[in-house]
Enzyme design. Structure first.
Site, PDB file in Angstrom:
ATOM      1  N   LYS A   1      77.986 113.989 134.491  1.00 22.38           N
ATOM      2  CA  LYS A   1      78.612 113.275 135.611  1.00 22.38           C
ATOM      3  C   LYS A   1      79.701 112.356 135.065  1.00 22.38           C
ATOM      4  O   LYS A   1      79.491 111.661 134.064  1.00 22.38           O
ATOM      5  CB  LYS A   1      77.549 112.483 136.362  1.00 22.38           C
ATOM      6  CG  LYS A   1      78.032 111.785 137.627  1.00 22.38           C
ATOM      7  CD  LYS A   1      76.852 111.106 138.326  1.00 22.38           C
ATOM      8  CE  LYS A   1      77.257 110.395 139.595  1.00 22.38           C
ATOM      9  NZ  LYS A   1      76.107 109.775 140.293  1.00 22.38           N
TER      10      LYS A   1
ATOM     11  N   SER B   1      75.486 110.912 144.909  1.00 27.65           N
ATOM     12  CA  SER B   1      76.838 110.947 144.395  1.00 27.65           C
ATOM     13  C   SER B   1      77.023 111.975 143.276  1.00 27.65           C
ATOM     14  O   SER B   1      78.157 112.326 142.926  1.00 27.65           O
ATOM     15  CB  SER B   1      77.221 109.552 143.857  1.00 27.65           C
ATOM     16  OG  SER B   1      76.373 109.140 142.807  1.00 27.65           O
TER      17      SER B   1
ATOM     18  N   SER C   1      70.956 109.289 144.308  1.00 29.14           N
ATOM     19  CA  SER C   1      71.989 110.240 143.895  1.00 29.14           C
ATOM     20  C   SER C   1      71.505 111.313 142.942  1.00 29.14           C
ATOM     21  O   SER C   1      72.205 112.304 142.725  1.00 29.14           O
ATOM     22  CB  SER C   1      73.163 109.488 143.257  1.00 29.14           C
ATOM     23  OG  SER C   1      73.770 108.635 144.194  1.00 29.14           O
TER      24      SER C   1
END
Length: 541
Positions: free
Chosen positions: A33, A108, A132
């Site tokens: 990420k 997210s 997330s």
């Protein structure tokens, strides 16, 4: 859709692979990420204004995977500054579920989850502050592990909410996630939020999680989610030994504090300086900017409220091992999010926001699909540092092999306790002092009755096999004690109590606290309560 913000060139991946050590994850490709640093590459957090700032060092979590032989292949898209559960708050292009181009991927950690679900990598790192690491797992039919806060170092993470951030994993199986978590777990001396794994499990955390709580009453779920949730409840009956309905009101109240309270000020502290840039998502700016105006008294008032709610939820963990919930109440479309970006996102956090606030661990796993074919995910939640047995529970749910051995370790004996020696009760300290640890929560076989013994001092029950006790048995805890400790325990037990063979609901027999029949002639029968803790709640006198 845009999965990658930075996709490494083939020669770069080959260079990483050529220098990777032969560790437990040798050759495993993984995605990162893009709020986690990799030296030489920018950490954008999906904000183009940060794209010209290469990181000087590699985040600890990424480095630990690489040191175990894993090979990074790129950095993935996300809701900007990890603020969102939708996967659409990014100027790099919204992700969608791999199962439907019309439905959101969840965020997210959108790009990381989609990369795994699409088969591009078997492992990806995400983060989880409000859910997330679980919402995109649920929306893409994969496994998302959110460990205990501090179990995995967050050094090298561009923070969202520093005190709550967790580095998470996405995989297709629980076993793959557990293998990665084994590598990632480390008490980082340079990370002030890092915590070591306790040498012994915390009180109340069992070796094997058998008793699972579910919400009492209806949940706020969309129709297709509701049907899938009912199917999940039926499936739970095949996985858990006991299913216990509980009031989850305190958990939901804690969840409401995350954005309805002052924690948004910590987001402002983390990245508020970047919010004036041209590349900032307007929804992210509107959510976080009010954080600059949060007052000191508001922070302390919220801490006190959270402490009250934590104490209320702690009572539930005395009786159960884990809590099963849906990950989300719905699976929105991209159009629905565009029409109401804040409201739809807020609803998605209903069952995820509280987990880090209350210092719990969680794992999201696939359940049976919805009637429209979209994936449906559930989450198992447990107290801090119950990560290992929680992953075994998740593996049982998924039909995978488990890593916990039901047999007690050599040199130990299983002893069932029913009253004052239960976790949180006055005499539990005796078991701990003798080197005991909680093995499992269980129930007796049918036919046992529970009595409240007369007398002053510590309230004690007597358990007797009469043959006509409740069909669903009496609640007990099974502790493993060193062999030599059993004699010491026996010496401390007053008449009419003693130790003898006790049959459990799984047809195994252990040593347990029992009373003689003549010793309970003048005692009050409290069998209807189902256990000593419940009997005391009903009549504490």
């Amino acid at each position: 859709m845009t999965i990658w913000i930075t996709k490494f060139a083939p020669d770069t991946v080959a260079r990483f692979a050529a220098t990777a050590p032969d560790g437990p994850l040798a050759g495993v490709r993984f995605a990162v990420k893009d709020n986690l640093d990799i030296a030489g590459y920018p950490t954008t957090a999906a904000c183009p204004d940060l794209a010209d700032r290469p990181a000087a060092t590699t985040a600890t979590a990424v480095r630990r995977l690489m040191d175990a032989g894993a090979v990074p292949i790129g950095k993935t898209n996300l809701d900007q500054f990890a603020t969102g559960l939708v996967g659409t708050r990014t100027p790099y292009g919204a992700c969608h579920s791999v199962h439907s181009p019309e439905h959101i991927s969840g965020g997210s950690s959108s790009g990381s989850a989609v990369a795994v679900a699409a088969g591009l990598v078997p492992l990806a790192l995400g983060t989880d502050t409000a859910g997330s690491g679980r919402v995109p797992a649920a929306f893409n039919g994969i496994v998302g592990i959110k460990p205990t806060r501090g179990l995995v170092s967050t050094r090298g993470l561009l923070p969202a909410c520093r005190s709550l951030d967790c580095v998470t994993t996405f995989t297709r199986t629980v076993a793959e996630g557990a293998a990665a978590l084994d590598v990632l777990t480390w008490a980082d001396p340079e990370d002030p939020w890092s915590r070591p794994v306790p040498p012994a499990p915390p009180p109340g955390v069992a070796s094997r999680l058998r008793t699972v709580a579910v919400p009492a009453g209806d949940l706020d779920l969309d129709p297709a989610h509701r049907v899938a949730w009912q199917a999940a409840l039926r499936r739970l009956d095949t996985v858990a030994a006991q299913v216990v309905p509980v009031d989850i009101g305190a958990f939901l109240a804690a969840a409401a504090l995350l954005y309805g309270g002052p924690w948004v000020a910590q987001r402002w502290s983390a990245f508020g300086a970047y919010l004036s840039g041209a590349g900032v998502d307007p929804t992210v700016r509107s959510i976080v900017t009010p954080g600059r105006d949060v007052t000191g008294p508001a922070v302390f008032e919220a801490w006190e409220r959270l402490a009250e709610l934590r104490r209320q939820t702690e009572r539930i963990w005395l009786d159960v091992d884990a809590l099963l919930l849906p990950v989300t109440p719905t699976h929105p479309t991209l159009a629905e999010v565009a029409a109401d970006p804040v409201g739809v996102n807020s609803r998605l956090g209903t069952y995820t926001n509280f987990v880090n606030l209350l210092d719990l661990c969680a794992v999201a796993v696939p359940a049976d699909a919805r009637t429209d074919g979209l994936p449906f995910g559930v989450q198992f939640i447990a107290p801090a540092f119950a990560d290992a047995p929680l992953l075994d529970l998740a593996a049982r749910w998924c039909g995978e092999p488990t890593r916990v051995d039901d047999r007690p370790p050599a040199g130990t004996t299983l002893v069932a306790v029913v009253g004052a020696h239960l976790t949180g009760m006055p005499l539990n300290r005796q078991l701990v002092a003798l080197g005991g640890r909680l093995h499992a929560r269980a129930r007796t076989a049918a036919g046992y009755r529970l009595y409240r013994l007369p007398g002053s001092g510590v309230a004690r029950p007597g358990l007797v096999f009469t043959g006509d006790g409740p069909d669903d048995g009496i609640a007990v805890e099974v502790w493993q004690l060193p062999h030599q400790a059993v004699g010491a325990l026996l010496d401390s037990i007053p008449a009419p109590l003693g130790l003898g063979p006790l049959r459990l609901d799984d047809d195994t027999t252990v040593i347990g606290f029992l009373a003689s029949e003549h010793g309970v002639r003048d005692a009050q029968d409290v069998s209807a309560a189902g256990g000593w803790r419940a009997a005391l709640r009903a009549d504490p006198a």
